[in-house]
Each structure stands twice: as C-alpha cells, then as structure tokens.
Design a protein around this motif. Structure first.
Motif, PDB file in Angstrom:
ATOM      1  N   MET A 199       0.900  -1.307   0.082  1.00 29.22           N
ATOM      2  CA  MET A 199       0.140   0.096  -0.122  1.00 29.22           C
ATOM      3  C   MET A 199       0.818   1.396  -0.070  1.00 29.22           C
ATOM      4  N   PRO A 200       0.480   2.195  -0.692  1.00 31.37           N
ATOM      5  CA  PRO A 200       1.250   3.437  -0.622  1.00 31.37           C
ATOM      6  C   PRO A 200       1.207   4.220   0.535  1.00 31.37           C
ATOM      7  N   SER A 201       2.172   4.960   0.984  1.00 30.55           N
ATOM      8  CA  SER A 201       2.156   5.795   2.245  1.00 30.55           C
ATOM      9  C   SER A 201       0.832   6.947   2.265  1.00 30.55           C
ATOM     10  N   ASN A 202       0.253   6.854   3.401  1.00 32.20           N
ATOM     11  CA  ASN A 202      -0.637   8.027   3.531  1.00 32.20           C
ATOM     12  C   ASN A 202      -0.279   9.067   3.059  1.00 32.20           C
ATOM     13  N   ASN A 256     -13.710  -7.661  -9.634  1.00 29.14           N
ATOM     14  CA  ASN A 256     -13.921  -6.697 -10.389  1.00 29.14           C
ATOM     15  C   ASN A 256     -13.355  -5.471  -9.888  1.00 29.14           C
ATOM     16  N   ASP A 257     -12.803  -5.585  -8.504  1.00 35.72           N
ATOM     17  CA  ASP A 257     -12.256  -4.489  -7.931  1.00 35.72           C
ATOM     18  C   ASP A 257     -11.196  -5.053  -7.025  1.00 35.72           C
ATOM     19  N   LEU A 258      -9.803  -5.009  -7.490  1.00 34.39           N
ATOM     20  CA  LEU A 258      -8.733  -5.307  -6.657  1.00 34.39           C
ATOM     21  C   LEU A 258      -7.921  -4.243  -6.522  1.00 34.39           C
ATOM     22  N   SER A 259      -8.292  -3.344  -6.103  1.00 34.80           N
ATOM     23  CA  SER A 259      -7.379  -1.907  -5.954  1.00 34.80           C
ATOM     24  C   SER A 259      -6.688  -2.315  -4.673  1.00 34.80           C
ATOM     25  N   LEU A 260      -7.053  -2.913  -3.588  1.00 34.02           N
ATOM     26  CA  LEU A 260      -6.371  -3.000  -2.327  1.00 34.02           C
ATOM     27  C   LEU A 260      -5.375  -4.094  -2.586  1.00 34.02           C
ATOM     28  N   THR A 261      -5.985  -5.202  -3.187  1.00 36.06           N
ATOM     29  CA  THR A 261      -5.046  -6.441  -3.586  1.00 36.06           C
ATOM     30  C   THR A 261      -3.868  -5.913  -4.515  1.00 36.06           C
ATOM     31  N   ILE A 304     -15.125  15.208  -0.144  1.00 37.92           N
ATOM     32  CA  ILE A 304     -13.943  14.879  -1.029  1.00 37.92           C
ATOM     33  C   ILE A 304     -13.288  13.898  -0.125  1.00 37.92           C
ATOM     34  N   THR A 305     -13.169  12.509  -0.263  1.00 39.63           N
ATOM     35  CA  THR A 305     -12.626  11.408   0.655  1.00 39.63           C
ATOM     36  C   THR A 305     -11.152  11.099   0.303  1.00 39.63           C
ATOM     37  N   SER A 306     -10.401  10.558   1.259  1.00 37.23           N
ATOM     38  CA  SER A 306      -9.236   9.896   1.167  1.00 37.23           C
ATOM     39  C   SER A 306      -9.549   8.465   0.590  1.00 37.23           C
ATOM     40  N   ALA A 307      -8.546   7.663   0.241  1.00 38.15           N
ATOM     41  CA  ALA A 307      -8.611   6.482  -0.309  1.00 38.15           C
ATOM     42  C   ALA A 307      -9.041   5.377   0.766  1.00 38.15           C
ATOM     43  N   VAL A 311      -9.199   6.633  -5.232  1.00 36.58           N
ATOM     44  CA  VAL A 311      -9.289   5.390  -5.201  1.00 36.58           C
ATOM     45  C   VAL A 311      -7.652   4.850  -5.983  1.00 36.58           C
ATOM     46  N   ALA A 312      -7.145   3.952  -5.144  1.00 31.39           N
ATOM     47  CA  ALA A 312      -5.577   3.488  -5.652  1.00 31.39           C
ATOM     48  C   ALA A 312      -5.946   2.794  -6.990  1.00 31.39           C
ATOM     49  N   SER A 313      -4.804   3.247  -7.824  1.00 31.09           N
ATOM     50  CA  SER A 313      -4.924   2.498  -9.195  1.00 31.09           C
ATOM     51  C   SER A 313      -4.818   1.181  -8.935  1.00 31.09           C
ATOM     52  N   THR A 314      -5.369   0.558 -10.324  1.00 30.70           N
ATOM     53  CA  THR A 314      -5.191  -1.056 -10.122  1.00 30.70           C
ATOM     54  C   THR A 314      -4.833  -1.259 -11.539  1.00 30.70           C
ATOM     55  N   THR A 315      -4.381  -2.603 -11.927  1.00 26.50           N
ATOM     56  CA  THR A 315      -4.266  -3.110 -13.339  1.00 26.50           C
ATOM     57  C   THR A 315      -4.321  -4.882 -13.105  1.00 26.50           C
ATOM     58  N   SER A 316      -4.216  -5.309 -14.056  1.00 26.27           N
ATOM     59  CA  SER A 316      -4.060  -6.713 -13.788  1.00 26.27           C
ATOM     60  C   SER A 316      -2.971  -7.488 -13.311  1.00 26.27           C
ATOM     61  N   MET A 317      -3.097  -8.399 -12.709  1.00 24.72           N
ATOM     62  CA  MET A 317      -1.925  -9.123 -11.962  1.00 24.72           C
ATOM     63  C   MET A 317      -1.870 -10.502 -12.792  1.00 24.72           C
TER      64      MET A 317
END
Length: 595
Positions: free
Chosen positions: A1-4, A201-206, A108-111, A135-141
């Motif tokens: 996870m990126p730093s706060n 469909n939402d793997l942003s955290l993963t 306006i909310t944080s991630a 929302v944290a960016s995501t792509t295929s793993m």
C-alpha cells in the motif's frame, strides 16, 4: 500500500485544482487522522485556502458528540468537506446530518474511505450524493486468475484455510464425522464463481499489496544475489549489507522540529540540547539556513525582509528635484523670487515718487534683494546632499534672513526717528540720514556672519547616511555638526524679529503719511508665528520631511514679509497712482496711515 502521505498530497492537489479555498475537515480520531489532518491543512493554507473547522470522528462517539459535530457543520458556510477517515467511523454522522437537513454539502474523501455496498443507509447515501473520492490505481496481475482456479482442498498443507473456504463457498462440509448437510466432494468448480467469491472486479487493495510484496521480494533478491558491483543495491561502489535492510519505515523521534530560515534556536532551560524553541530573528537580522544558532546582522546599507531569511538593500531617501514635493517647493521658490524681482523693478522705476521716498527706498532695496536670496536659498536644500551644499545651506539661509530682519528693524527705527525729528530744533534731525540704517543692517549681519564663521570652523556641517532613524531606509542628510550653532543662528534671528515687532507695535499709532509701523507689526507677527511653529515640527519629523518643513518655513515667513510690507505700496503705485502725490499726502482730509 502506498504511504498515507501520497493520498494526503493528492487531496491537497485536487482541492487546489478546483480552487476550493473555503473547506471543512473531518478526520478519524486516531494517530493516522491527526497526522493526515496536519499535512492536509498545511497544504490547503499553503495554496491560499482556509479551513473553517477541523473536527474528529469515531465510531465510538456518543450521540451527544456526534450532535456537536453536526452543529459545527450546520453553522458553517462551507460547501466542501474533506473526509479523511475509513467509512465505518462516519455512518452515524451521515445519518445525523440527514436528520438535521444537511444534504447539500459535498465530500471529498481519501482512499481509506471505501464505498461498500450495504454498509450505508438510504439517509447516508443522500448525504453522500456528489462525493468525490480517491481510489488506488489498479491493473491486471499476471497469473492471479490461474492461481485462483488452481486452488483445491488437496493443497491444504500449503494453504491451511482452503478447506474452510471451500465449505463457505459451496455451502458443504467435509465428511469428518458430521452427517447433516451436503458433503463436499472436492469436485466443485471455482471457474464460474471466481468473480463473485473474490470480487475480482475491484482488486485495488489486492493490487497494492501485490506491488508491495513484489517490491520487497525483488529488493531481497537483489541483496542476496549481489556478487558484483553491477548487481544489487550499491553503497559507495559496494553491495549493501543485508543486515542494514529495514522491512518497515522507522518512525522519526525528535524533541524539536528544525528551525526554518528566518528563525534561530533558543535552548530550553533544564532540557537536553536537542530540545529548543524557534524564535524569529530580530529586525535587521536574518538566517538563510535551517537550525541556525545565531542570526546574522545585515550590513548598514541593507535590512532584513519580512521573512528574515535574506537582506535587501535599503531605500536611499532625500528630498530630490524629481519627486512631487520637491517640484512643488521649487516652483514656489522660483515664483516668489520672480515676484520679488518684479516688485524691485517697480520700486526702481518709481523711486522718485513720494510713497517710495517716504518709506526709505535704500532699505526697501536691501530688503527686497535679501528676500530674493531667502527664496533662492531654498533650492540649496533640495537635491542630494554634498559637502558644498551642506556648508552653504544653513549659513546662506541665516545670513540672508538676518539681513532681511535687520532691514525691517532699521525701517522701524527710522519711522520713530522721523516722527520725533519733526519738532523744531530737535537733536534727532542729524540722525535722519542713511547712517543709522546702514549701521543697524551692517552690525546685525556681521554678528550673524561671525556666528556662521565660528560654526564652519569648529563644527562644519557634512553629508551623512543616517540608518538609525528608519529601519527600512537610509536617509541621506546633512549633519549640522554641533546643534548649538544652528540654534544660535535661529535664536539671533528670533531676537531681531521680536525687537522689530515690539518697536513697530509701539510706533503703530504714530501720525504721519506712509507710516509703515502697522505693516511691519503685522509682518513680524506672521514671521514669528511661522518660526515658533517650525521648532516642534522640525523636531518631530525626520528625513526629507525635516528639510521640507524648513523650506516651507523659509518660504512662508519670507512671503509674509513681502506681502505685508510691499504689496500695499505696489497697489497704490500701479492701481491708485493719484494717491502717490505730494498734494494728496499733504491733504488734511485724507491722511494715509498704512495698516
């Protein structure tokens, strides 16, 4: 996870991008919320925005605490609220806002704030309408779906929780003595259930966890396999030591924050040396680096700026010919000089008329010429001071004024002598010639010249740069040397003016044609009033305004003498010539007493 820190910076940039300058803030009541609030607030204010309120929230808050926060939001005029908190802590607050009619605020909310289906009530959804969030960016793993498809209870030794997961996913149980329910066979397929079971469909955290694990494993791999300089992490041309690797960010522990430029460190009494306060540098001092122990004083021709982090040149100030005040004074001095020259020409052309003969034309010429010099001496006070101009200023002014006032005094004395000598066999008749006026003017002028000569010999004026009077300016002025001599010259002129005033006042009612006593009385009254007012004004001003005050006093007092003594005569000479005759003066029906 990126730093706060990254998402805090992203929030700041997003707020600045839309020019939102008046916002409120809601942060979770813990260390993460506190740190984030400080960073976000500082960034908003650095970009020119303002934070109307900063309130803490938490799921453990009572109804009274939530009501207080709602009242703060309702009482504010903000339209945007920065929400830095996980969603679980704001459920009760959103419902309370809806109940209180607060549905037009934008969030306006944080991630960390995740919109989870089924978590919020309908009330909360209405309040959240229009919310913008990070929302944290995501792509295929690569290989992730294949990994999920290959999960099977037979690999329970590698993945000990797979049997429990299988029971939950397919609503069955393994045949380990339990007979009720559907038994798991191991033949159930995950293919059609992967999207639902693992929310692919939402793997942003993963995906963020995937990046963190891969970054760390690649770093360890590089450290462990670093046989040459060309591989792995380098530290001054050598492989880094694996024992120096820090798996997690080490927190910073300091007693005091660094003092930024413009401040210096002041140790706290009774505390270790690393504990200190930061105090701003004094005026005229600066520091241009952090953690300075002492401030550096600027040079005499410079001064510190508002931030006290650099020295800037001071403004050089003197009364110049280019500024409006200097131009105005020059115009006044020249115009009054030209007017005096014109009056002198009128007197010279009409020197044989009775009105000029009756008022001692020789003294009138001396007075007019000295007044011309009085007006012109003002020009020496304007412009950049030099050694010559400083020597000439006060001496030129003092001598010219002494001649003017002594001429007025001589005129007054001659008025009294002329009246007293009208009696037959009066011994004063022998004094009616030009001897007394010349001696009065000569002696008074020589006395003033003597004072000025001693002044120039003992303590001559000189140009100087005064940096003490005004912190932001350097005043280019003439230092008068010993002030005693300056006040002696003024005192002598004041003495002559008072004597002239008293003598003229006593002679104001004497009979006789063209009696100037009343005119001289009034001119001396104007003269004394100007110079009495000059003293406090001179002492209370500084810089170019001190020079302007003296110039104004010179012009005003000289103009008073000129207008009171000579303008009435010019009026008769130019506009009433019939009154400028011996027959008119000797008429018993019309005897003119000026004043």
């Amino acid at each position: 996870m990126p730093s706060n820190l990254f998402q805090n910076i992203a929030l700041i940039q997003l707020i600045g991008r839309f020019n939102w300058t008046w916002v409120g803030m809601l942060v979770v009541d813990n260390d993460v919320g506190q740190q984030g609030a400080q960073i976000i607030r500082a960034g908003i204010e650095r970009n020119g925005g303002c934070v109307a309120f900063l309130e803490k929230i938490h799921l453990s808050y009572s109804a009274q605490q939530i009501k207080r926060v709602v009242d703060v939001i309702k009482g504010s005029s903000i339209s945007l609220i920065v929400l830095h908190s996980p969603e679980v802590h704001v459920k009760a607050l959103l419902d309370a806002m809806f109940d209180d009619g607060i549905t037009e605020k934008m969030f306006i909310t944080s991630a960390s704030f995740i919109i989870t289906p089924g978590l919020f009530s309908k009330k909360a959804w209405k309040v959240l309408n229009g919310t913008i969030g990070l929302v944290a960016s995501t792509t295929s793993m690569p290989g992730f779906e294949e990994f999920l498809l290959n999960l099977h209870p037979n690999a329970s030794l590698t993945y000990p929780f797979i049997r429990l997961f299988w029971e939950k996913a397919f609503s069955c149980h393994w045949p380990d003595g339990k007979l009720d329910g559907v038994a798991c066979t191991g033949q159930e397929g995950l293919g059609s259930e992967i999207a639902q079971l693992f929310e692919t469909n939402d793997l942003s955290l993963t995906y963020q966890a995937y990046l963190a694990v891969y970054a760390y494993t690649h770093a360890l791999h590089s450290l462990l396999g670093c046989p040459t300089v060309s591989e792995g992490y380098l530290n001054h041309g050598m492989c880094s030591n694996i024992n120096d690797a820090q798996p997690w960010k080490v927190p910073i522990s300091i007693c005091s924050n660094s003092c930024r430029p413009g401040y210096r460190k002041v140790p706290l009494q009774g505390r270790p040396i690393c504990c200190y306060n930061c105090v701003p540098c004094s005026m005229g001092e600066m520091t241009n680096y952090t953690d300075a122990d002492e401030c550096t004083r600027c040079s005499s021709d410079q001064w510190s700026n508002e931030e006290r982090d650099r020295c800037i040149p001071r403004v050089l100030e003197f009364l110049s010919y280019d500024e409006p005040l200097g131009i105005m004074l020059v115009i006044m001095a020249v115009m009054l000089s030209v007017l005096t020259v014109c009056i002198l020409i009128v007197f010279f052309k009409n020197q044989d008329t009775p009105i000029i003969k009756a008022t001692n034309r020789e003294l009138s010429y001396i007075l007019l010429v000295s007044l011309i010099f009085c007006f012109l001496c003002c020009l020496v006070f304007i412009g950049q001071p030099s050694t010559f101009s400083c020597l000439l200023r006060q001496t030129f002014f003092s001598v010219a004024f002494s001649i003017s006032i002594s001429s007025v005094l001589a005129k007054t004395i001659m008025v009294i002598l002329a009246f007293k000598a009208t009696r037959l066999n009066s011994p004063l008749r022998k004094w009616l010639g030009p001897t007394i006026p010349r001696k009065v003017v000569g002696l008074c002028s020589m006395f003033q010249i003597t004072i000025c000569s001693v002044w120039l010999h003992r303590s001559p004026p000189f140009p100087m740069l005064n940096s003490e009077t005004d912190s932001h300016k350097i005043i280019f002025e003439c230092n008068e040397g010993q002030k005693l001599f300056f006040y002696m010259t003024l005192g002598f002129m004041g003495f002559l003016a008072m004597v002239s005033f008293l003598v003229a006042f006593l002679a104001r009612n004497l009979p006789g044609s063209f009696n100037e006593a009343k005119l001289i009385t009034f001119s001396m009254l104007v003269f004394c009033s100007v110079w009495i007012s000059f003293i406090p004004a001179y002492l209370s001003t500084s810089g170019k305004y001190t020079v302007a005050v003296q110039i104004f006093a010179i012009l005003a007092s000289s103009a008073g003498l000129l207008s009171c003594i000579f303008l009435p005569k010019c009026y008769i000479i130019l506009l009433r010539p019939e009154e400028n005759s011996r027959e008119f003066l000797s008429s018993s029906k019309k005897r003119i007493h000026f004043g």
